[in-house]
Design a protein around this motif. Structure first.
Motif, PDB file in Angstrom:
ATOM      1  N   MET A   1     -67.880 -23.565 -21.597  1.00  0.00           N
ATOM      2  CA  MET A   1     -67.084 -22.340 -21.819  1.00  0.00           C
ATOM      3  C   MET A   1     -65.777 -22.394 -21.535  1.00  0.00           C
ATOM      4  O   MET A   1     -65.536 -23.013 -20.090  1.00  0.00           O
ATOM      5  CB  MET A   1     -67.983 -21.069 -21.675  1.00  0.00           C
ATOM      6  N   ALA A   2     -64.850 -22.169 -21.871  1.00  0.00           N
ATOM      7  CA  ALA A   2     -63.373 -22.175 -21.463  1.00  0.00           C
ATOM      8  C   ALA A   2     -63.113 -21.225 -20.199  1.00  0.00           C
ATOM      9  O   ALA A   2     -63.927 -20.099 -20.389  1.00  0.00           O
ATOM     10  CB  ALA A   2     -62.487 -22.122 -22.555  1.00  0.00           C
ATOM     11  N   GLU A   3     -62.278 -21.700 -19.591  1.00  0.00           N
ATOM     12  CA  GLU A   3     -61.859 -20.813 -18.601  1.00  0.00           C
ATOM     13  C   GLU A   3     -60.509 -20.235 -19.065  1.00  0.00           C
ATOM     14  O   GLU A   3     -59.698 -20.585 -19.789  1.00  0.00           O
ATOM     15  CB  GLU A   3     -61.232 -21.500 -17.146  1.00  0.00           C
ATOM     16  N   VAL A   4     -60.467 -18.511 -19.184  1.00  0.00           N
ATOM     17  CA  VAL A   4     -59.405 -17.985 -19.916  1.00  0.00           C
ATOM     18  C   VAL A   4     -58.417 -17.469 -18.807  1.00  0.00           C
ATOM     19  O   VAL A   4     -58.856 -16.608 -17.882  1.00  0.00           O
ATOM     20  CB  VAL A   4     -60.255 -16.904 -20.760  1.00  0.00           C
ATOM     21  N   TRP A   5     -57.165 -17.482 -19.170  1.00  0.00           N
ATOM     22  CA  TRP A   5     -56.011 -16.992 -18.220  1.00  0.00           C
ATOM     23  C   TRP A   5     -55.203 -16.178 -18.934  1.00  0.00           C
ATOM     24  O   TRP A   5     -54.690 -16.659 -20.295  1.00  0.00           O
ATOM     25  CB  TRP A   5     -55.285 -17.902 -17.605  1.00  0.00           C
ATOM     26  N   ALA A   6     -54.958 -14.864 -19.056  1.00  0.00           N
ATOM     27  CA  ALA A   6     -54.072 -14.077 -19.695  1.00  0.00           C
ATOM     28  C   ALA A   6     -52.708 -14.141 -18.780  1.00  0.00           C
ATOM     29  O   ALA A   6     -52.837 -13.637 -17.524  1.00  0.00           O
ATOM     30  CB  ALA A   6     -54.514 -12.404 -19.634  1.00  0.00           C
ATOM     31  N   ILE A   7     -51.701 -14.334 -19.158  1.00  0.00           N
ATOM     32  CA  ILE A   7     -50.339 -13.978 -18.340  1.00  0.00           C
ATOM     33  C   ILE A   7     -49.699 -12.764 -18.991  1.00  0.00           C
ATOM     34  O   ILE A   7     -49.425 -12.657 -20.186  1.00  0.00           O
ATOM     35  CB  ILE A   7     -49.714 -15.305 -18.829  1.00  0.00           C
ATOM     36  N   VAL A   8     -49.763 -11.681 -17.911  1.00  0.00           N
ATOM     37  CA  VAL A   8     -49.267 -10.390 -18.375  1.00  0.00           C
ATOM     38  C   VAL A   8     -48.440  -9.823 -17.464  1.00  0.00           C
ATOM     39  O   VAL A   8     -48.862  -9.743 -16.435  1.00  0.00           O
ATOM     40  CB  VAL A   8     -50.674  -9.598 -18.188  1.00  0.00           C
ATOM     41  N   ASN A   9     -47.471  -9.041 -18.174  1.00  0.00           N
ATOM     42  CA  ASN A   9     -46.530  -7.990 -17.546  1.00  0.00           C
ATOM     43  C   ASN A   9     -46.016  -7.367 -18.611  1.00  0.00           C
ATOM     44  O   ASN A   9     -45.360  -8.012 -19.475  1.00  0.00           O
ATOM     45  CB  ASN A   9     -45.699  -8.657 -16.681  1.00  0.00           C
ATOM     46  N   HIS A  10     -46.127  -6.130 -18.643  1.00  0.00           N
ATOM     47  CA  HIS A  10     -45.452  -5.270 -19.623  1.00  0.00           C
ATOM     48  C   HIS A  10     -44.236  -5.252 -19.725  1.00  0.00           C
ATOM     49  O   HIS A  10     -43.491  -4.860 -20.881  1.00  0.00           O
ATOM     50  CB  HIS A  10     -46.447  -4.008 -20.100  1.00  0.00           C
ATOM     51  N   LYS A  11     -43.492  -5.681 -18.736  1.00  0.00           N
ATOM     52  CA  LYS A  11     -41.883  -5.848 -18.707  1.00  0.00           C
ATOM     53  C   LYS A  11     -41.543  -7.128 -19.432  1.00  0.00           C
ATOM     54  O   LYS A  11     -42.338  -8.182 -19.190  1.00  0.00           O
ATOM     55  CB  LYS A  11     -41.418  -5.783 -17.414  1.00  0.00           C
ATOM     56  N   ILE A 102     -60.361 -10.170 -28.832  1.00  0.00           N
ATOM     57  CA  ILE A 102     -59.947 -11.504 -28.546  1.00  0.00           C
ATOM     58  C   ILE A 102     -61.178 -12.118 -27.808  1.00  0.00           C
ATOM     59  O   ILE A 102     -61.207 -13.400 -28.217  1.00  0.00           O
ATOM     60  CB  ILE A 102     -58.645 -11.275 -27.619  1.00  0.00           C
ATOM     61  N   ARG A 103     -61.657 -11.483 -27.011  1.00  0.00           N
ATOM     62  CA  ARG A 103     -62.838 -12.147 -26.230  1.00  0.00           C
ATOM     63  C   ARG A 103     -63.991 -12.850 -26.928  1.00  0.00           C
ATOM     64  O   ARG A 103     -64.329 -14.080 -26.988  1.00  0.00           O
ATOM     65  CB  ARG A 103     -63.700 -11.108 -25.323  1.00  0.00           C
ATOM     66  N   SER A 104     -64.404 -12.140 -27.996  1.00  0.00           N
ATOM     67  CA  SER A 104     -65.294 -12.842 -29.165  1.00  0.00           C
ATOM     68  C   SER A 104     -64.634 -13.923 -29.827  1.00  0.00           C
ATOM     69  O   SER A 104     -65.214 -14.683 -30.279  1.00  0.00           O
ATOM     70  CB  SER A 104     -66.097 -11.479 -29.896  1.00  0.00           C
ATOM     71  N   ALA A 105     -63.457 -13.612 -30.254  1.00  0.00           N
ATOM     72  CA  ALA A 105     -62.816 -14.650 -31.193  1.00  0.00           C
ATOM     73  C   ALA A 105     -62.686 -16.007 -30.486  1.00  0.00           C
ATOM     74  O   ALA A 105     -62.933 -17.178 -30.900  1.00  0.00           O
ATOM     75  CB  ALA A 105     -61.625 -14.019 -31.701  1.00  0.00           C
ATOM     76  N   ILE A 106     -62.282 -15.834 -29.372  1.00  0.00           N
ATOM     77  CA  ILE A 106     -62.077 -16.974 -28.635  1.00  0.00           C
ATOM     78  C   ILE A 106     -63.252 -17.799 -27.852  1.00  0.00           C
ATOM     79  O   ILE A 106     -63.558 -19.259 -27.464  1.00  0.00           O
ATOM     80  CB  ILE A 106     -60.929 -16.945 -27.392  1.00  0.00           C
ATOM     81  N   ALA A 107     -64.324 -16.920 -27.751  1.00  0.00           N
ATOM     82  CA  ALA A 107     -65.665 -17.404 -27.073  1.00  0.00           C
ATOM     83  C   ALA A 107     -66.049 -18.784 -27.225  1.00  0.00           C
ATOM     84  O   ALA A 107     -66.325 -19.738 -26.722  1.00  0.00           O
ATOM     85  CB  ALA A 107     -66.753 -16.367 -26.894  1.00  0.00           C
ATOM     86  N   ILE A 114     -58.085 -21.766 -21.744  1.00  0.00           N
ATOM     87  CA  ILE A 114     -57.347 -20.707 -23.038  1.00  0.00           C
ATOM     88  C   ILE A 114     -56.259 -20.344 -22.287  1.00  0.00           C
ATOM     89  O   ILE A 114     -56.723 -19.272 -21.212  1.00  0.00           O
ATOM     90  CB  ILE A 114     -58.359 -19.945 -23.557  1.00  0.00           C
ATOM     91  N   LEU A 115     -55.206 -20.036 -22.661  1.00  0.00           N
ATOM     92  CA  LEU A 115     -54.017 -19.310 -22.002  1.00  0.00           C
ATOM     93  C   LEU A 115     -53.449 -18.176 -23.150  1.00  0.00           C
ATOM     94  O   LEU A 115     -53.268 -18.697 -24.211  1.00  0.00           O
ATOM     95  CB  LEU A 115     -52.940 -20.308 -21.767  1.00  0.00           C
ATOM     96  N   ILE A 116     -53.549 -17.006 -22.818  1.00  0.00           N
ATOM     97  CA  ILE A 116     -53.133 -16.042 -23.383  1.00  0.00           C
ATOM     98  C   ILE A 116     -51.781 -15.697 -23.095  1.00  0.00           C
ATOM     99  O   ILE A 116     -51.623 -14.903 -22.036  1.00  0.00           O
ATOM    100  CB  ILE A 116     -53.925 -14.740 -23.644  1.00  0.00           C
ATOM    101  N   ASP A 117     -50.729 -15.849 -24.003  1.00  0.00           N
ATOM    102  CA  ASP A 117     -49.367 -15.256 -23.624  1.00  0.00           C
ATOM    103  C   ASP A 117     -49.299 -13.806 -24.389  1.00  0.00           C
ATOM    104  O   ASP A 117     -49.487 -13.901 -25.636  1.00  0.00           O
ATOM    105  CB  ASP A 117     -48.506 -16.368 -24.373  1.00  0.00           C
TER     106      ASP A 117
END
Length: 183
Positions: A1-11, A102-107, A114-117
């Motif tokens: 299973m992949a390690e998932v990173w979300a890169i997040v800042n709403h600005k 998203i979680r179920s789609a990438i699992a 998996i890097l989420i921009d």
């Protein structure tokens, strides 16, 4: 299973896409396979890796079309961004688990990372990215707006953890750069 990173800042302008690209390069250099999920409506990560936008995008992928994944190199793939993702709430509101789209789609994806921009917004798309993530990387610049965005993301993480005890996201702050007016 992949390690998932979300890169997040709403600005906007906090180097989310740039950080995503650099993380991908570092991880690939270490021998890992990486898939970038471009949720940003400006699709900067997609534009960095592809000369033209493909017909299939992250919207198609989230609707079950795995052919939307574009192989860039033996260890790097991208799920291209699109402006259509701005209508995430309209497109996926009827999902059985609106926070787990998203979680179920990438699992099932066969990558090491998996890097989420993410886009510069707060809403269900960000909550989905955070819920899907093992790590939430928050790029922050030394400005009041960026600090406010960081606080907002931390609040989203706390709120999601209260609602969804199975959320596994751990926040990490990434100082991104010094600006002339922060000196």
């Amino acid at each position: 299973m992949a390690e998932v990173w979300a890169i997040v800042n709403h600005k906007g302008g906090t180097t989310k896409s740039t950080a995503t690209e650099h993380f991908a390069d570092i991880l690939i250099g270490a021998g890992s396979s990486v898939c970038i999920v471009d949720l940003d409506t400006s699709h900067n990560a997609t534009n960095f890796y592809l000369d033209t936008l493909p017909k299939k995008s992250v919207v198609d992928f989230l609707n079950g079309d795995k052919k939307a994944i574009v192989k860039i190199s033996p260890r790097l793939s991208i799920i291209p961004g699109t402006k259509k993702i701005a209508k995430f709430d309209e497109l996926f509101y009827a999902a059985e688990d609106v926070f787990g789209v998203i979680r179920s789609a990438i699992a099932p994806l066969p990558f090491d990372f998996i890097l989420i921009d993410t886009p510069h917004a707060i809403g269900n798309i960000i909550k989905n990215a955070i819920y899907a993530a093992d790590k939430v990387v928050i790029p922050a610049m030394p400005t009041r707006d960026s600090a406010d965005g960081t606080i907002d993301v931390m609040s989203e993480i706390d709120g999601l953890r209260r609602k969804r005890p199975d959320a596994r996201c751990v926040p990490y702050l990434l100082p991104s750069c010094v600006t002339w007016y922060s000196l």
